[in-house]
Design an enzyme around this catalytic site. Structure first.
Site, PDB file in Angstrom:
ATOM      1  N   ASP A  45       0.823  -1.223   0.000  1.00 47.88           N
ATOM      2  CA  ASP A  45       0.000   0.000   0.000  1.00 47.88           C
ATOM      3  C   ASP A  45       0.851   1.265   0.000  1.00 47.88           C
ATOM      4  O   ASP A  45       0.458   2.290   0.564  1.00 47.88           O
ATOM      5  CB  ASP A  45      -0.957   0.024   1.209  1.00 47.88           C
ATOM      6  CG  ASP A  45      -1.717  -1.273   1.327  1.00 47.88           C
ATOM      7  OD1 ASP A  45      -2.274  -1.702   0.308  1.00 47.88           O
ATOM      8  OD2 ASP A  45      -1.723  -1.865   2.423  1.00 47.88           O
ATOM      9  N   LYS A  76       1.940   2.113  -5.076  1.00 48.01           N
ATOM     10  CA  LYS A  76       2.585   1.560  -6.277  1.00 48.01           C
ATOM     11  C   LYS A  76       1.747   1.795  -7.525  1.00 48.01           C
ATOM     12  O   LYS A  76       2.273   2.058  -8.595  1.00 48.01           O
ATOM     13  CB  LYS A  76       2.813   0.048  -6.116  1.00 48.01           C
ATOM     14  CG  LYS A  76       3.911  -0.290  -5.133  1.00 48.01           C
ATOM     15  CD  LYS A  76       4.195  -1.777  -5.113  1.00 48.01           C
ATOM     16  CE  LYS A  76       3.103  -2.590  -4.479  1.00 48.01           C
ATOM     17  NZ  LYS A  76       2.873  -2.362  -3.047  1.00 48.01           N
ATOM     18  N   GLY A  79      -4.060  -4.857  -4.342  1.00 46.57           N
ATOM     19  CA  GLY A  79      -5.074  -3.883  -4.731  1.00 46.57           C
ATOM     20  C   GLY A  79      -4.373  -2.629  -5.201  1.00 46.57           C
ATOM     21  O   GLY A  79      -3.713  -1.964  -4.423  1.00 46.57           O
ATOM     22  N   HIS A  80      -4.444  -2.360  -6.488  1.00 43.44           N
ATOM     23  CA  HIS A  80      -3.789  -1.181  -7.039  1.00 43.44           C
ATOM     24  C   HIS A  80      -4.845  -0.227  -7.569  1.00 43.44           C
ATOM     25  O   HIS A  80      -5.667  -0.598  -8.397  1.00 43.44           O
ATOM     26  CB  HIS A  80      -2.815  -1.582  -8.158  1.00 43.44           C
ATOM     27  CG  HIS A  80      -1.615  -2.308  -7.652  1.00 43.44           C
ATOM     28  ND1 HIS A  80      -0.673  -2.878  -8.463  1.00 43.44           N
ATOM     29  CD2 HIS A  80      -1.216  -2.550  -6.390  1.00 43.44           C
ATOM     30  CE1 HIS A  80       0.263  -3.442  -7.709  1.00 43.44           C
ATOM     31  NE2 HIS A  80      -0.049  -3.258  -6.455  1.00 43.44           N
ATOM     32  N   GLN A  93       2.223  -6.154  -2.936  1.00 43.17           N
ATOM     33  CA  GLN A  93       2.558  -6.197  -1.500  1.00 43.17           C
ATOM     34  C   GLN A  93       3.842  -5.390  -1.236  1.00 43.17           C
ATOM     35  O   GLN A  93       4.159  -4.519  -2.021  1.00 43.17           O
ATOM     36  CB  GLN A  93       2.694  -7.647  -0.991  1.00 43.17           C
ATOM     37  CG  GLN A  93       1.365  -8.396  -0.945  1.00 43.17           C
ATOM     38  CD  GLN A  93       1.003  -9.074  -2.248  1.00 43.17           C
ATOM     39  OE1 GLN A  93       1.827  -9.698  -2.879  1.00 43.17           O
ATOM     40  NE2 GLN A  93      -0.254  -8.971  -2.656  1.00 43.17           N
TER      41      GLN A  93
HETATM   42  P1  IMP Z   1      -2.433 -12.994   2.128  1.00 38.01           P
HETATM   43  O1  IMP Z   1      -1.510 -12.420   1.106  1.00 38.01           O
HETATM   44  O2  IMP Z   1      -3.891 -12.863   1.766  1.00 38.01           O
HETATM   45  O3  IMP Z   1      -2.069 -14.402   2.504  1.00 38.01           O
HETATM   46  O4  IMP Z   1      -2.273 -12.132   3.475  1.00 38.01           O
HETATM   47  C1  IMP Z   1      -1.060 -12.157   4.245  1.00 38.01           C
HETATM   48  C2  IMP Z   1      -0.718 -10.768   4.765  1.00 38.01           C
HETATM   49  O5  IMP Z   1      -0.372  -9.916   3.669  1.00 38.01           O
HETATM   50  C3  IMP Z   1      -1.872 -10.042   5.486  1.00 38.01           C
HETATM   51  O6  IMP Z   1      -1.321  -9.250   6.521  1.00 38.01           O
HETATM   52  C4  IMP Z   1      -2.460  -9.137   4.416  1.00 38.01           C
HETATM   53  O7  IMP Z   1      -3.116  -8.017   4.948  1.00 38.01           O
HETATM   54  C5  IMP Z   1      -1.181  -8.736   3.692  1.00 38.01           C
HETATM   55  N1  IMP Z   1      -1.396  -8.346   2.288  1.00 38.01           N
HETATM   56  C6  IMP Z   1      -1.642  -9.147   1.226  1.00 38.01           C
HETATM   57  N2  IMP Z   1      -1.740  -8.434   0.093  1.00 38.01           N
HETATM   58  C7  IMP Z   1      -1.548  -7.144   0.433  1.00 38.01           C
HETATM   59  C8  IMP Z   1      -1.485  -5.923  -0.317  1.00 38.01           C
HETATM   60  O8  IMP Z   1      -1.628  -5.892  -1.549  1.00 38.01           O
HETATM   61  N3  IMP Z   1      -1.242  -4.792   0.395  1.00 38.01           N
HETATM   62  C9  IMP Z   1      -1.044  -4.821   1.740  1.00 38.01           C
HETATM   63  N4  IMP Z   1      -1.071  -5.923   2.477  1.00 38.01           N
HETATM   64  C10 IMP Z   1      -1.321  -7.081   1.827  1.00 38.01           C
END
Ligand code: IMP
Length: 430
Positions: A13, A16, A40-41, A224
């Site tokens: 977040d 990007k 999420g972009h 991420q």
């Molecule tokens: P997962 O990727 O759904 O397995 O989640 C694992 C961790 O990564 C959690 O803390 C999510 O909130 C975080 N996370 C996954 N994708 C994103 C992203 O695009 N932005 C921020 N945090 C993310």
């Protein structure tokens, strides 16, 4: 420079979407190389907002090829839905501008089921995942039972793999006291989607190799952030893929020499969604103010993001593990109007001061930030087009950050608008 990798240097977040969109105007090809629709972009172009989860940001640009690499886990339902949503917004998408790697593993409904069952069972110790099945899909990839995009052309292979998957997943579902799935529940919906997915499936490593030989500019779009990396992040509170720059090569079938420049997207403060250590987190009005002014709600889950001061120790670590050449500093305007700004310059752990985040999750929870205090600015930075338009204390803040993280600012972003970007160094042309 022909090939640029963009990575998040904090917990995701970092903004990007805007920077990738800005760079994708200069790129011929945009590649996603890890993660899935957990990302999420948000792109704001003119007065239209596009929300992307799995499609590369280049998709909204005419003449740009968007590529989903083998390092991504692809949910076919979400993939087709997102294509339809964007088409409804007037974006043209077809097999000429979108390719999916034939060896990209698929996310199936059983993966989201397992993700959610596990999180529920963990209770207070939950990771706070997006619940989209990302972790379980990567587990099946590593366990060598994943269905890959190209497999959809072979029904018998899909059936055999589904049986293998169910043998494993139904045992887990029984353990969690959940309903078991049948072969038909998985195979039939998947095979119904196959004719819509298969036209997009291609040999990505080869397409990228040819693009490179033809001198095309390739942008690798990370999702991420570094502290969510499965190896280098705040394990176990991480995502299930490698998100660091080296993964751009592995997750798209290119060698390490394919990468010319690594741009780390870095927010002017820190945020995190989900559980896990966050040394500079603020539980007071200052943190709440950052969240409100920065509109800090997750694009994918809508959850409020935790907010805190800029952590230079963490970002310096990200600079090192990614090989970041320069950063894009984002959301500087959120700091407008603050009298004092704090920056974390070390961690106190018992009697010692550390210059890095320890790998132990126990120690990560224990470290106490050592802060340096800097003067803020009252003026607005919005609308600034050059360094000279910025308040002197804002320039000082940026310069101090550069010094502490050992990387220069290549781009500075002062609002969600595309034009509110100050370019210091163009990774593609300089
Ligand atoms: P997962 O990727 O759904 O397995 O989640 C694992 C961790 O990564 C959690 O803390 C999510 O909130 C975080 N996370 C996954 N994708 C994103 C992203 O695009 N932005 C921020 N945090 C993310």
């Amino acid at each position: 420079m022909a090939n640029v990798v963009v990575v998040g240097s904090q917990w995701g977040d970092e903004g990007k979407g805007k920077i990738v969109d800005w760079l994708s105007e200069r790129a011929d090809v945009v590649v996603r190389f890890q993660g899935g629709h957990n990302a999420g972009h948000t792109l704001v172009i003119g007065n239209v907002t596009y929300k992307l989860h799995i499609l590369p940001s280049g998709i909204v640009r005419k003449g740009t090829l968007s590529v989903i690499g083998n390092g991504v886990v692809l949910d076919p339902v979400n993939f087709l839905d997102e294509i339809e949503q964007l088409r409804a917004q007037g974006v043209s998408i077809d097999t000429n501008n979108l390719v999916v790697a034939e060896n990209a593993p698929l996310i199936l409904p059983l993966h989201a089921n397992l993700d959610q069952a596990r999180e529920e069972a963990l209770g207070n110790a939950k990771i706070g995942t997006t619940g989209r099945g990302i972790g379980p899909a990567y587990e099946d990839k590593i366990a060598r039972r994943a269905i890959r995009a190209g497999d959809l052309a072979d029904r018998d292979l899909v059936v055999a793999k589904v049986d293998k998957l169910l043998f494993h997943h139904n045992a887990l579902m029984r353990g969690y006291g959940r309903t078991e799935l049948t072969r038909d529940e998985i195979v039939e919906p998947l095979m119904a989607l196959a004719p819509k997915i298969l036209p997009y499936v291609g040999t990505v490593w080869k397409i990228l190799d040819e693009a490179r030989k033809a001198g095309k500019r390739i942008l690798y779009e990370g999702a991420q952030g570094t502290m969510l990396d499965i190896d280098h992040g705040t394990y176990p509170f991480v995502t299930s893929s490698n998100v660091v720059a080296g993964q751009a090569a592995i997750g798209s079938g290119q060698g390490p020499s394919a990468i010319d420049y690594v741009l780390g997207i870095t927010k002017a403060y820190t945020t995190r969604v989900g559980s896990g250590p966050f040394p500079t987190e603020l539980h007071d009005d200052v943190g709440q103010g950052l969240g409100e002014r920065g509109h800090e709600f997750g694009t994918t889950t809508g959850r409020p993001r935790r907010c805190g001061w800029f952590d230079a120790v963490l970002v310096r670590q990200a600079v090192k593990v990614n090989g970041i050449n320069g950063i894009a500093l984002t959301k500087l305007d959120v700091l407008d109007g603050m009298d004092e700004l704090k920056v974390c310059v070390g961690y106190r752990l018992g009697d010692v001061v550390l210059d890095h985040l320890p790998a132990s999750s126990v120690e990560q929870e224990k470290v106490v930030p050592v802060y340096e205090s800097l003067q803020g600015w009252r003026e607005t930075t919005r609308g600034a087009r050059t360094w000279a338009d910025l308040p002197a204390t804002a320039v000082k803040y940026i310069k101090r950050i550069e010094e502490l993280i050992e990387a220069p600012v290549a781009l500075l972003s002062i609002s969600p608008e595309r034009d509110d970007t100050i370019l210091v160094y163009d990774p593609f042309t300089d």
